[in-house]
Design a protein around this motif. Structure first.
Motif, short mmCIF file in Angstrom:
data_model
loop_
_atom_site.label_atom_id
_atom_site.label_comp_id
_atom_site.label_asym_id
_atom_site.label_seq_id
_atom_site.Cartn_x
_atom_site.Cartn_y
_atom_site.Cartn_z
N GLU A 57 0.87 -1.18 0.00
CA GLU A 57 0.00 0.00 0.00
C GLU A 57 0.91 1.23 0.00
OE1 GLU A 57 -2.64 2.37 -0.52
OE2 GLU A 57 -3.52 0.41 -0.11
N TRP A 102 0.31 5.12 3.67
CA TRP A 102 0.28 4.46 4.99
C TRP A 102 -1.09 4.52 5.63
CZ3 TRP A 102 -1.07 7.12 9.35
CH2 TRP A 102 -1.05 8.51 9.26
N ALA A 106 -3.75 1.77 4.96
CA ALA A 106 -3.55 0.44 5.56
C ALA A 106 -4.22 0.34 6.93
CB ALA A 106 -2.07 0.14 5.67
N ASP A 154 -6.48 -6.11 13.47
CA ASP A 154 -5.27 -6.03 12.67
C ASP A 154 -4.09 -5.74 13.58
OD1 ASP A 154 -6.96 -6.20 10.47
OD2 ASP A 154 -6.76 -4.09 9.93
N VAL A 173 -0.61 -3.69 13.44
CA VAL A 173 0.08 -2.70 12.63
C VAL A 173 1.36 -2.26 13.31
CG1 VAL A 173 -2.05 -1.87 11.57
CG2 VAL A 173 -1.18 -0.73 13.59
N CYS A 231 1.23 -4.98 3.32
CA CYS A 231 -0.03 -5.49 3.89
C CYS A 231 -0.13 -6.98 3.60
CB CYS A 231 -1.22 -4.77 3.30
SG CYS A 231 -1.29 -3.03 3.76
N GLU A 251 -2.78 -9.92 4.14
CA GLU A 251 -4.14 -10.33 4.51
C GLU A 251 -4.11 -11.79 4.94
OE1 GLU A 251 -6.91 -8.40 4.48
OE2 GLU A 251 -5.84 -6.65 3.70
N ARG A 306 -5.29 -8.76 9.31
CA ARG A 306 -4.27 -8.15 8.46
C ARG A 306 -3.06 -7.79 9.31
NH1 ARG A 306 -5.96 -2.65 5.81
NH2 ARG A 306 -7.11 -4.00 4.40
N ALA A 333 -0.12 -5.06 8.88
CA ALA A 333 0.30 -3.88 8.10
C ALA A 333 1.61 -3.40 8.70
CB ALA A 333 -0.77 -2.80 8.16
#
Length: 165
Positions: A42, A45, A48, A75, A77, A87, A89, A98, A100
Motif C-alpha cells: 500500500e 500508509w 492500511a 489487525d 500494525v 499489507c 491479509e 491483516r 500492516a
C-alpha cells in the motif's frame, strides 16, 4: 530500525525493534504460513489502517504500533508514516485479519511471501459460485429485492434522508 518479516519453521514471524516491542506490548507476531491470503504493498500508509485503536502506541501523523479493532476482527500494525506499507491479509481463523508493516524493503519481502500464498486462493473459480463463498467485501453483492433503497440528498448544509417505498 523497523519491523522485519521472516519465515521460520512454517510460521510467518514479524520481528519488532525494541521500541516497537515496548509500544505493542509483545515480542513478536507469529502466524502460520497457511493463514496467508493475499500480499500487497500500500503506497499510502493511512489506507492500511482500519478500525479503532486498541493496545499499542498511536502518534498522529508519525507512527502506529499495536492492535486495531474493526468489525471483521483485528489487525496488527507497525507503521511509520514515511514510505509504503506491506499489507498481509490473513484467513479468518488466523489471530489477525491483516498485518500492516513498514518494512525496510517491502517489495523484496512481498516477492518472498507471494509464492507462499496457497494456490487455491490464486486459481480462478470454476463453475457456479456458492452463496457465502466470498466475504461480502469481495463478493460484489447486490442488495436483495424488496429492500428499501435509501437516498441521501444534500440540500445546502443539511442532509435529508428520504426512503422510497
Amino acid at each position: 530500525m523497523m519491523a522485519r518479516v521472516v519465515v521460520e519453521s512454517g510460521d510467518l514471524v514479524v520481528r519488532l525493534s525494541w521500541w516497537e516491542k515496548a509500544a505493542a506490548r509483545r515480542r513478536e507476531v507469529r502466524v502460520p504460513v497457511s493463514a496467508l491470503r493475499f500480499v500487497y504493498i500500500e503506497p499510502d500508509w493511512w489506507r492500511a489502517l482500519r478500525g479503532e485503536c486498541g493496545t499499542g502506541a498511536w502518534v498522529p501523523a508519525r507512527l502506529c504500533v499495536g492492535i486495531r479493532h474493526h468489525p471483521a476482527g483485528q489487525d496488527f500494525v507497525a507503521i511509520r508514516t514515511e514510505g509504503p506499507v506491506l499489507c498481509i491479509e490473513l484467513r479468518r481463523w488466523a489471530p489477525f485479519s491483516r498485518l500492516a508493516l513498514s518494512d525496510p524493503r517491502p517489495e523484496e519481502t512481498a516477492n518472498m511471501l507471494r509464492p507462499l500464498v496457497p494456490r487455491d486462493l490464486l486459481r480462478p473459480v470454476q463453475g457456479p459460485v456458492q452463496p457465502g463463498a466470498f466475504p461480502p467485501s469481495e463478493a460484489g453483492r447486490t442488495p436483495p429485492s424488496g429492500q428499501r433503497a435509501a437516498r441521501i440528498r444534500l440540500a445546502g448544509r443539511r442532509r435529508h434522508r428520504s426512503v422510497d417505498h
